[in-house]
Design an enzyme around this catalytic site. Structure first.
Site, PDB file in Angstrom:
ATOM      1  N   TYR A 299      76.068  55.867   1.149  1.00  0.00           N
ATOM      2  CA  TYR A 299      75.336  54.934   0.274  1.00  0.00           C
ATOM      3  C   TYR A 299      76.188  53.722  -0.134  1.00  0.00           C
ATOM      4  O   TYR A 299      75.720  52.857  -0.854  1.00  0.00           O
ATOM      5  CB  TYR A 299      74.792  55.643  -0.976  1.00  0.00           C
ATOM      6  CG  TYR A 299      75.832  56.429  -1.764  1.00  0.00           C
ATOM      7  CD1 TYR A 299      76.708  55.788  -2.626  1.00  0.00           C
ATOM      8  CD2 TYR A 299      75.920  57.804  -1.629  1.00  0.00           C
ATOM      9  CE1 TYR A 299      77.657  56.497  -3.329  1.00  0.00           C
ATOM     10  CE2 TYR A 299      76.871  58.531  -2.330  1.00  0.00           C
ATOM     11  CZ  TYR A 299      77.735  57.876  -3.179  1.00  0.00           C
ATOM     12  OH  TYR A 299      78.688  58.574  -3.871  1.00  0.00           O
ATOM     13  N   LYS A 300      77.447  53.692   0.309  1.00  0.00           N
ATOM     14  CA  LYS A 300      78.294  52.536  -0.006  1.00  0.00           C
ATOM     15  C   LYS A 300      78.129  51.504   1.116  1.00  0.00           C
ATOM     16  O   LYS A 300      77.059  50.920   1.242  1.00  0.00           O
ATOM     17  CB  LYS A 300      79.734  53.005  -0.204  1.00  0.00           C
ATOM     18  CG  LYS A 300      79.857  53.840  -1.497  1.00  0.00           C
ATOM     19  CD  LYS A 300      81.198  54.489  -1.699  1.00  0.00           C
ATOM     20  CE  LYS A 300      81.195  55.287  -3.027  1.00  0.00           C
ATOM     21  NZ  LYS A 300      82.283  56.250  -3.124  1.00  0.00           N
TER      22      LYS A 300
ATOM     23  N   ASP B  90      89.191  61.399   3.351  1.00  0.00           N
ATOM     24  CA  ASP B  90      87.976  60.959   2.668  1.00  0.00           C
ATOM     25  C   ASP B  90      87.746  59.500   3.081  1.00  0.00           C
ATOM     26  O   ASP B  90      88.607  58.642   2.860  1.00  0.00           O
ATOM     27  CB  ASP B  90      88.173  61.087   1.148  1.00  0.00           C
ATOM     28  CG  ASP B  90      86.921  60.700   0.376  1.00  0.00           C
ATOM     29  OD1 ASP B  90      86.196  59.787   0.844  1.00  0.00           O
ATOM     30  OD2 ASP B  90      86.680  61.271  -0.697  1.00  0.00           O
TER      31      ASP B  90
ATOM     32  N   PHE C 135      89.965  59.481  -6.047  1.00  0.00           N
ATOM     33  CA  PHE C 135      88.711  59.501  -6.812  1.00  0.00           C
ATOM     34  C   PHE C 135      88.628  60.858  -7.507  1.00  0.00           C
ATOM     35  O   PHE C 135      88.791  61.894  -6.866  1.00  0.00           O
ATOM     36  CB  PHE C 135      87.546  59.314  -5.832  1.00  0.00           C
ATOM     37  CG  PHE C 135      86.238  59.004  -6.496  1.00  0.00           C
ATOM     38  CD1 PHE C 135      85.819  57.689  -6.650  1.00  0.00           C
ATOM     39  CD2 PHE C 135      85.413  60.019  -6.948  1.00  0.00           C
ATOM     40  CE1 PHE C 135      84.600  57.399  -7.253  1.00  0.00           C
ATOM     41  CE2 PHE C 135      84.201  59.723  -7.557  1.00  0.00           C
ATOM     42  CZ  PHE C 135      83.794  58.418  -7.707  1.00  0.00           C
TER      43      PHE C 135
ATOM     44  N   ARG D  70      86.728  45.180  -9.995  1.00  0.00           N
ATOM     45  CA  ARG D  70      86.658  45.506  -8.570  1.00  0.00           C
ATOM     46  C   ARG D  70      85.609  44.649  -7.878  1.00  0.00           C
ATOM     47  O   ARG D  70      84.499  44.497  -8.373  1.00  0.00           O
ATOM     48  CB  ARG D  70      86.228  46.966  -8.462  1.00  0.00           C
ATOM     49  CG  ARG D  70      87.057  47.802  -7.578  1.00  0.00           C
ATOM     50  CD  ARG D  70      86.689  49.260  -7.660  1.00  0.00           C
ATOM     51  NE  ARG D  70      85.281  49.574  -7.830  1.00  0.00           N
ATOM     52  CZ  ARG D  70      84.710  50.670  -7.318  1.00  0.00           C
ATOM     53  NH1 ARG D  70      85.396  51.509  -6.590  1.00  0.00           N
ATOM     54  NH2 ARG D  70      83.446  50.927  -7.557  1.00  0.00           N
TER      55      ARG D  70
HETATM   56  C1  LIG Z   1      82.199  57.369  -3.965  1.00  0.00           C
HETATM   57  C2  LIG Z   1      83.192  58.444  -3.752  1.00  0.00           C
HETATM   58  C3  LIG Z   1      82.822  59.781  -3.894  1.00  0.00           C
HETATM   59  C4  LIG Z   1      81.429  60.120  -4.338  1.00  0.00           C
HETATM   60  O1  LIG Z   1      81.128  61.462  -4.337  1.00  0.00           O
HETATM   61  P1  LIG Z   1      79.605  61.910  -4.522  1.00  0.00           P
HETATM   62  O2  LIG Z   1      79.655  63.380  -4.400  1.00  0.00           O
HETATM   63  O3  LIG Z   1      78.800  61.233  -3.461  1.00  0.00           O
HETATM   64  O4  LIG Z   1      79.143  61.456  -5.867  1.00  0.00           O
HETATM   65  C5  LIG Z   1      83.784  60.748  -3.621  1.00  0.00           C
HETATM   66  N1  LIG Z   1      85.035  60.407  -3.237  1.00  0.00           N
HETATM   67  C6  LIG Z   1      85.413  59.114  -3.106  1.00  0.00           C
HETATM   68  C7  LIG Z   1      86.798  58.773  -2.687  1.00  0.00           C
HETATM   69  C8  LIG Z   1      84.494  58.103  -3.371  1.00  0.00           C
HETATM   70  O5  LIG Z   1      84.863  56.837  -3.259  1.00  0.00           O
END
Ligand SMILES: *Cc1c(COP(=O)(O)O)cnc(C)c1O
Length: 431
Positions: free
Chosen positions: A235-236, A210, A134, A390
């Protein structure tokens, strides 16, 4: 009923309804306030709203804030909330009590842990991650590289990729930290956490995981895998609500030596002494920074009540049944329209989401319009540039019938060509 042994053509909507009737997690669906007529397959991006959340958040606002006022820092336990809720997340990720604390955003928390990890390996000048990570993770690493490098000479970053280089090719005695996302946000591919961690340790480096697309999606065993640090968002799949805080895990064996870069008063050993100098708190508390976002924390608190009842083995079993059903139906009904499954078919290598790609006569970018047409019909997934549609399968509220209806809707859109309407090609700021 095993899907693997039934031929795809023998699966119909009644088969899916029978699977729903036999589903041990079925009772959780009514605990969520999902809109009528919507098939929600984007819980991997923003989890659905638990019915109990609005009432709980309203109580926190009216009673703890409105009536309790400043007294709630003690009376309602506000100060300790990040640690108390951390302990409630711990069993979801194979962590021990006292090892997890709530953070700020996931990005900020990643900065905290990667820096702390790299500081435990001074003299090693390399951080490894992956191209397909990400992007925020990679952006954050750039700051760590600069912070811990020398002027004009940041730490080196090596990125692994599906087409190479592999992890083994870039791991050597210069590597301080490896930062990987356990379940890939685009493809849903899942790493073998214990095996990857073992290889990283063999090279003398530390492992940061992560867990954004893992927590609440698959069982995670951080301590069993001997991992070092982890972060994730709530939040996911955890359904904490938009902007609910991240969590931070640090293996107990590092608590005495870990030094996070952001040293705020909530991470101080005695914050209410108001002394001039910083002194880190014992344990995971030193990873806290400042005042927690307590209204967002309240949303997470309500959702964790629900998670306390979930059997993670049942969760994984259902997740695999949903993704396998989706893959079977896509193969049987959408292949002729040029839709292909990108996610690994081997269940051990898959999280709780499936990505599709348009191939053949379709353009890669057509996936965007296809997804918009699906959303217009009430089937909500998302599109990740350049070419992935997705679909997330949150096992607490997605049903087998939802999976059937989603594939049927996509087939109908492809057959009718309705997705070619110009309105479906317009792009919003968030995709
Ligand atoms: C959703 C996600 C994030 C989100 O980061 P935020 O700081 O909460 O916006 C980071 N890393 C991964 C791998 C994600 O899937």
């Amino acid at each position: 009923m095993s899907l693997a042994t039934s031929a795809p053509h023998s699966i119909d909507r009644a088969t899916c309804a029978a699977l729903d009737a036999a589903d041990p997690l079925a009772r959780f669906r009514e605990r969520f306030a999902l809109p009528e007529g919507v098939v929600y397959l984007d819980g991997n991006s923003l989890g659905a709203l638990p019915r109990a959340t609005p009432g709980h958040v309203e109580r926190v606002i009216a009673e703890e804030w409105g009536t309790g006022l400043i007294r709630s820092w003690n009376d309602a336990g506000w100060f300790d909330k990040p640690a108390v809720l951390g302990d409630r997340i711990a069993p979801l990720i194979g962590a021990a009590p006292g090892e997890v604390v709530l953070g700020d955003s996931t990005s900020a928390s990643l900065f905290q842990v990667v820096t702390a990890a790299a500081r435990i390996r001074p003299g090693r000048r390399v951080i490894i991650s992956e191209c397909g990570n990400f992007p925020t993770d990679l952006y954050v690493l750039e700051s760590v590289q600069e912070l811990l490098g020398e002027p004009g000479r940041p730490l080196e970053r090596r990125l692994i990729d599906d087409d190479g280089p592999t992890l083994d090719e870039v791991l050597d005695g210069d590597v301080a930290v490896v930062v990987l996302t356990h379940v890939n946000y685009r493809t849903g591919r899942m790493y073998d956490m214990a095996e990857v961690t073992r290889r990283v340790h063999e090279a003398g480096a530390l492992m940061v995981w992560d867990l954004c697309h893992s927590v609440g999606a698959v069982p995670v065993e951080l301590n069993a895998a001997r991992a070092d640090f982890a972060i994730g968002c709530t939040y996911k799949y955890l359904n904490g609500g938009p902007g609910s805080p991240s969590f931070i895990w640090v293996a107990g064996r590092h608590h005495g030596v870990a030094r996070p870069p952001l040293t705020g008063w909530h991470g101080h050993a005695r914050p209410f002494d108001f002394t001039v100098g910083y002194e880190p708190a014992d344990g995971i508390t030193r990873f806290r920074v400042g005042t927690p976002q307590l209204l967002a924390v309240a949303g997470l608190e309500a959702s964790l009540d629900l998670w306390a009842e979930v059997d993670l083995a049942e969760l994984r079993e259902k997740s695999l049944r949903l993704t396998e059903l989706f893959i079977c139906l896509v193969d049987a009904r959408l292949a002729e329209w040029g839709i292909e499954v990108v996610t690994p078919r081997q269940s051990a290598r898959r999280g709780s989401q499936v990505a599709l790609r348009a191939v053949g006569t379709l353009d890669a970018g057509d996936g965007y319009a296809l997804m918009q047409a699906l959303i217009a019909r009430g089937v909500i997934g998302d599109f990740r540039a350049p070419d992935l549609m997705r679909f997330g399968f949150a096992p607490l509220y997605v049903t087998h019938t939802d999976v059937w209806d989603a594939v049927a809707a996509l087939e109908e859109i492809l057959r009718s060509g309705s997705w070619r309407e110009p309105r479906f090609a317009r792009r919003g700021a968030v995709t």
